[in-house]
Design a protein around this motif. Structure first.
Motif, PDB file in Angstrom:
ATOM      1  N   VAL A 272       0.844  -1.190   0.000  1.00 30.78           N
ATOM      2  CA  VAL A 272       0.000   0.000   0.000  1.00 30.78           C
ATOM      3  C   VAL A 272       0.884   1.247   0.000  1.00 30.78           C
ATOM      4  N   ILE A 273       0.527   2.223  -0.824  1.00 29.66           N
ATOM      5  CA  ILE A 273       1.200   3.523  -0.857  1.00 29.66           C
ATOM      6  C   ILE A 273       0.228   4.550  -0.282  1.00 29.66           C
ATOM      7  N   THR A 274       0.623   5.189   0.805  1.00 37.73           N
ATOM      8  CA  THR A 274      -0.243   6.174   1.456  1.00 37.73           C
ATOM      9  C   THR A 274       0.351   7.567   1.291  1.00 37.73           C
ATOM     10  N   ASP A 275      -0.407   8.443   0.650  1.00 38.70           N
ATOM     11  CA  ASP A 275       0.034   9.815   0.391  1.00 38.70           C
ATOM     12  C   ASP A 275      -0.728  10.742   1.330  1.00 38.70           C
ATOM     13  N   THR A 276      -0.082  11.126   2.433  1.00 36.25           N
ATOM     14  CA  THR A 276      -0.702  12.015   3.399  1.00 36.25           C
ATOM     15  C   THR A 276       0.295  13.095   3.810  1.00 36.25           C
TER      16      THR A 276
END
Length: 301
Positions: free
Chosen positions: A203-207
């Motif tokens: 999973v790639i999380t962009d926050t």
């Protein structure tokens, strides 16, 4: 989603550019466009009362939210399954709302497995959780395994053993959040190498406040992106523009499936940014993706 939230005043000072493309990605993707790449876009929940009068008709009852959600998106992250183990009857009713559509549910693994106690000894509850998911049938997408923010590489063996115990005929994606998974090059390489070997996704999380979680590493020719916007702040749009360019590159290089989930600190605005994303993806990649359709404003007399 509150993960990675920062004060609005700090947003302009954050370096939002996506990291350079990891060289391993080209080996994973293969370098040649897939014949029919599949792109799925959605949110984390369908039960958003803020969408009544926006994309859900006025006076829509909560029990009917999913029936309307599937008209605007072709996928959902489904955080509901993180908080409760649902039986086959309930899940079968959800799946029926998507009958005849190319729509996927991507359930988040139950927190009783991933967030409480050791991952060992969870065979029974994991089996029960997965048994319920089988009722999704053809509408079951990848299953999303998230471990807690405090789950560090010191528990690496525990994590790897658990992931190896999962059924190989289902697709799983893993999200880790502890900074040590990304800060140490050797640990990072071992983690993503293990996932590649086991054909598990990352999973790639962009926050905003945790740029390390936007690691851009692909371990299979499929991407699972959790994008967390800031309620239509100007940086939301420039960040999406970066994603359009990267997704276009990935598709050209052989990406087979994309799962992109729109999160907001104020979820009322997720449909607006989804429309911006889809319009630009369709234009850049020659696609015809589904997007939210807004209701006309009510006329008052």
């Amino acid at each position: 989603m509150e993960f990675g939230r920062v004060p609005v005043a700090e947003l302009e000072s954050i370096h939002f550019a996506l990291p350079p493309e990891p060289e391993e990605n080209l080996h994973v993707l293969g370098g040649q466009r897939a014949a029919s790449p599949k792109l799925y876009l959605g949110c984390a929940k369908w039960g958003r009362k803020e969408w009544i009068g926006k994309i859900y008709p006025q006076k829509t009852k909560e029990k009917d939210f999913l029936e309307h959600y599937v008209n605007h998106y072709n996928c959902i992250e489904l955080n509901a399954t993180h908080y409760k183990v649902y039986d086959e009857a309930t899940i079968g009713k959800w799946a029926a709302k998507a009958a005849g559509r190319d729509f996927l549910f991507c359930p988040k693994m139950y927190q009783g497995v991933t967030h409480y106690g050791n991952l060992q000894g969870k065979e029974l509850i994991t089996t029960e959780f997965l048994k319920g998911l089988m009722a999704f049938g053809e509408h079951l997408g990848p299953i999303f395994v998230q471990v807690s923010d405090a789950f560090s590489p010191g528990r690496k063996k525990e994590l790897f053993d658990f992931l190896q115990s999962l059924p190989a005929d289902l697709q799983f994606f893993l999200e880790v959040r502890h900074p040590s998974w990304f800060g140490d090059a050797a640990i990072r390489k071992e983690l993503f190498g293990f996932l590649t070997e086991r054909k598990l996704g990352a999973v790639i999380t962009d926050t905003s406040g945790r740029r390390d979680c936007a690691h851009m590493q692909l371990t299979i020719p499929k991407a699972f992106i959790r994008y967390v916007g800031n309620s239509l702040h100007p940086t939301d749009y420039t960040r999406i523009d970066e994603w359009i360019a990267r997704i276009q590159y990935w598709i050209d290089q052989g990406l087979e499936e994309l799962y992109f989930f729109m999160h907001m600190h104020d979820e009322a605005f997720s449909p607006e940014l989804t429309v911006y994303l889809v319009d630009r993806l369709n234009a850049a990649c020659g696609l015809n993706l589904l997007k939210p359709s807004f209701l006309p404003p009510q006329t008052l007399f």
